[in-house]
Motif scaffolding. Structure first.
Motif, PDB file in Angstrom:
ATOM      1  N   GLY A   7       8.057  10.366  -2.472  1.00  0.00           N
ATOM      2  CA  GLY A   7       8.050  10.269  -3.923  1.00  0.00           C
ATOM      3  C   GLY A   7       8.504   8.926  -4.454  1.00  0.00           C
ATOM      4  O   GLY A   7       8.486   8.708  -5.667  1.00  0.00           O
ATOM      5  N   GLU A   8       8.902   7.996  -3.564  1.00  0.00           N
ATOM      6  CA  GLU A   8       9.343   6.673  -3.995  1.00  0.00           C
ATOM      7  C   GLU A   8       8.398   5.566  -3.525  1.00  0.00           C
ATOM      8  O   GLU A   8       8.013   4.700  -4.298  1.00  0.00           O
ATOM      9  CB  GLU A   8      10.757   6.378  -3.481  1.00  0.00           C
ATOM     10  N   ASN A   9       8.060   5.562  -2.236  1.00  0.00           N
ATOM     11  CA  ASN A   9       7.110   4.564  -1.738  1.00  0.00           C
ATOM     12  C   ASN A   9       5.933   5.218  -1.008  1.00  0.00           C
ATOM     13  O   ASN A   9       5.115   4.543  -0.396  1.00  0.00           O
ATOM     14  CB  ASN A   9       7.791   3.526  -0.836  1.00  0.00           C
TER      15      ASN A   9
ATOM     16  N   LYS B 268       0.830  -1.193   0.000  1.00  0.00           N
ATOM     17  CA  LYS B 268       0.000   0.000   0.000  1.00  0.00           C
ATOM     18  C   LYS B 268       0.873   1.254   0.000  1.00  0.00           C
ATOM     19  O   LYS B 268       1.840   1.335   0.763  1.00  0.00           O
ATOM     20  CB  LYS B 268      -0.918   0.030   1.229  1.00  0.00           C
ATOM     21  N   PRO B 269       0.549   2.235  -0.843  1.00  0.00           N
ATOM     22  CA  PRO B 269       1.265   3.512  -0.763  1.00  0.00           C
ATOM     23  C   PRO B 269       0.973   4.185   0.572  1.00  0.00           C
ATOM     24  O   PRO B 269      -0.124   4.036   1.123  1.00  0.00           O
ATOM     25  CB  PRO B 269       0.680   4.314  -1.933  1.00  0.00           C
ATOM     26  N   VAL B 270       1.941   4.912   1.077  1.00  0.00           N
ATOM     27  CA  VAL B 270       1.852   5.479   2.426  1.00  0.00           C
ATOM     28  C   VAL B 270       1.903   7.006   2.374  1.00  0.00           C
ATOM     29  O   VAL B 270       2.667   7.587   1.598  1.00  0.00           O
ATOM     30  CB  VAL B 270       3.019   4.959   3.302  1.00  0.00           C
TER      31      VAL B 270
ATOM     32  N   ASP C 294      -6.229   8.920  -7.923  1.00  0.00           N
ATOM     33  CA  ASP C 294      -6.500   9.299  -9.318  1.00  0.00           C
ATOM     34  C   ASP C 294      -5.414   8.830 -10.281  1.00  0.00           C
ATOM     35  O   ASP C 294      -5.599   8.901 -11.494  1.00  0.00           O
ATOM     36  CB  ASP C 294      -6.670  10.817  -9.434  1.00  0.00           C
ATOM     37  N   ARG C 295      -4.287   8.383  -9.722  1.00  0.00           N
ATOM     38  CA  ARG C 295      -3.185   7.892 -10.553  1.00  0.00           C
ATOM     39  C   ARG C 295      -2.795   6.491 -10.077  1.00  0.00           C
ATOM     40  O   ARG C 295      -1.854   6.325  -9.285  1.00  0.00           O
ATOM     41  CB  ARG C 295      -1.983   8.833 -10.450  1.00  0.00           C
ATOM     42  N   PRO C 296      -3.514   5.466 -10.510  1.00  0.00           N
ATOM     43  CA  PRO C 296      -3.229   4.097 -10.061  1.00  0.00           C
ATOM     44  C   PRO C 296      -1.785   3.678 -10.303  1.00  0.00           C
ATOM     45  O   PRO C 296      -1.242   2.855  -9.551  1.00  0.00           O
ATOM     46  CB  PRO C 296      -4.196   3.242 -10.892  1.00  0.00           C
ATOM     47  N   ASP C 297      -1.149   4.233 -11.346  1.00  0.00           N
ATOM     48  CA  ASP C 297       0.246   3.875 -11.622  1.00  0.00           C
ATOM     49  C   ASP C 297       1.164   4.325 -10.488  1.00  0.00           C
ATOM     50  O   ASP C 297       2.113   3.617 -10.115  1.00  0.00           O
ATOM     51  CB  ASP C 297       0.704   4.485 -12.940  1.00  0.00           C
ATOM     52  N   ILE C 298       0.864   5.492  -9.901  1.00  0.00           N
ATOM     53  CA  ILE C 298       1.669   5.981  -8.772  1.00  0.00           C
ATOM     54  C   ILE C 298       1.474   5.085  -7.563  1.00  0.00           C
ATOM     55  O   ILE C 298       2.431   4.658  -6.912  1.00  0.00           O
ATOM     56  CB  ILE C 298       1.297   7.443  -8.433  1.00  0.00           C
TER      57      ILE C 298
END
Length: 266
Positions: free
Chosen positions: A196-198, A179-181, A219-223
């Motif tokens: 900006g990395e994880n 999961k992005p944090v 809004d940016r699933p790739d990120i």
């Protein structure tokens, strides 16, 4: 013995008083973050950082996300969650303010808060009066990992006036589940959240910054996917339970042999 990294040392803090009393007689003073060693001004010859370890067995055989969301009656595409005690150390006020901002403009996100603590009921009363259908306080849950698996974003914001984070277990859980944090830019968070990395680091108490970053990720699933993969890789590489155990075993063996030269990688 050091699990946090306060901005200011206070003699009212029991942990700090204990450190002052025991440090002269200690061979080693352990912390779970470099920020903690710095915050408590530990002698470089005695201080050692062994970071927390995550046991990946905890996330094996978790139920399907759809089943968990159905059991919680969550019908939105995205779930943004925060796991932490309801206590002044955790900045739930900012979390809920950001949630209200986003819920006022979109209907595809459910915000959930998981944890116990002395402030739990007061937040429940406040939230009930606001009648926000897509903001939930789940309270204490035994299988937190199942809920975290449903997250699109894992949030951990702290009140840096009262609490300097060491290495937060909640962040490791988020990352282990890819999961992005989003976390407060303070102390030990900087050792695990690479902006900006994880994930993203945000200023304390800034609900607008939190809302902006949540919006950017959903809004940016790739990120979100890239952050999740990077976080998982970091936990596997640096925060595995096996590595933590190995470092403790090495420490105990050296001390038992009378070797006090503590030259460990951190």
């Amino acid at each position: 013995m050091i699990q946090n990294a306060p901005l200011f040392l206070n003699l009212k803090d029991r942990g700090y008083r204990r450190l002052l009393l025991t440090a002269p007689f200690s061979t080693v003073i352990l912390a779970n973050s470099l920020a903690g060693l710095r915050a408590f001004r530990v002698d470089g010859k005695k201080g050692l950082c062994i970071r927390n370890g995550f046991n990946f067995d905890r996330i094996n055989n978790l139920p399907d996300v759809k089943d968990v969301k159905r059991s919680l009656d969550i019908r939105t595409k995205h779930v943004v969650g925060m796991v932490g005690r309801f206590h002044r150390e955790r900045d739930y006020s900012t979390f809920f303010k950001a949630a209200k901002l986003l819920c006022s403009e979109r209907k595809d996100i459910t915000f959930v808060a998981v944890g116990e603590g002395p402030d739990l009921e007061s937040f429940r009363v406040r939230l009930k009066s606001d009648s926000q259908a897509n903001i939930r306080i789940l309270g204490v849950r035994k299988r937190v990992e199942e809920i975290v698996k449903t997250f699109s974003v894992g949030v951990l914001v702290a009140d840096s006036r009262y609490h300097g984070e060491g290495i937060a277990n909640a962040i490791m859980e988020y990352m282990a589940l890819e999961k992005p944090v989003i976390a407060t830019d303070a102390a030990g968070n900087r050792e695990i959240v690479k902006d900006g990395e994880n994930g993203f680091l945000i200023p304390f108490g800034d609900e607008n910054a939190l809302a902006l970053r949540i919006r950017e990720i959903v809004d940016r699933p790739d990120i979100g996917s890239a952050f999740g993969r990077a976080g998982r890789a970091l936990v596997e590489r640096e925060f595995g339970i096996e590595k933590m155990v190995q470092k403790h075993v090495e420490l105990f063996r050296r001390l038992a042999s009378g070797n006090r030269a503590l030259s460990f990688e951190v």
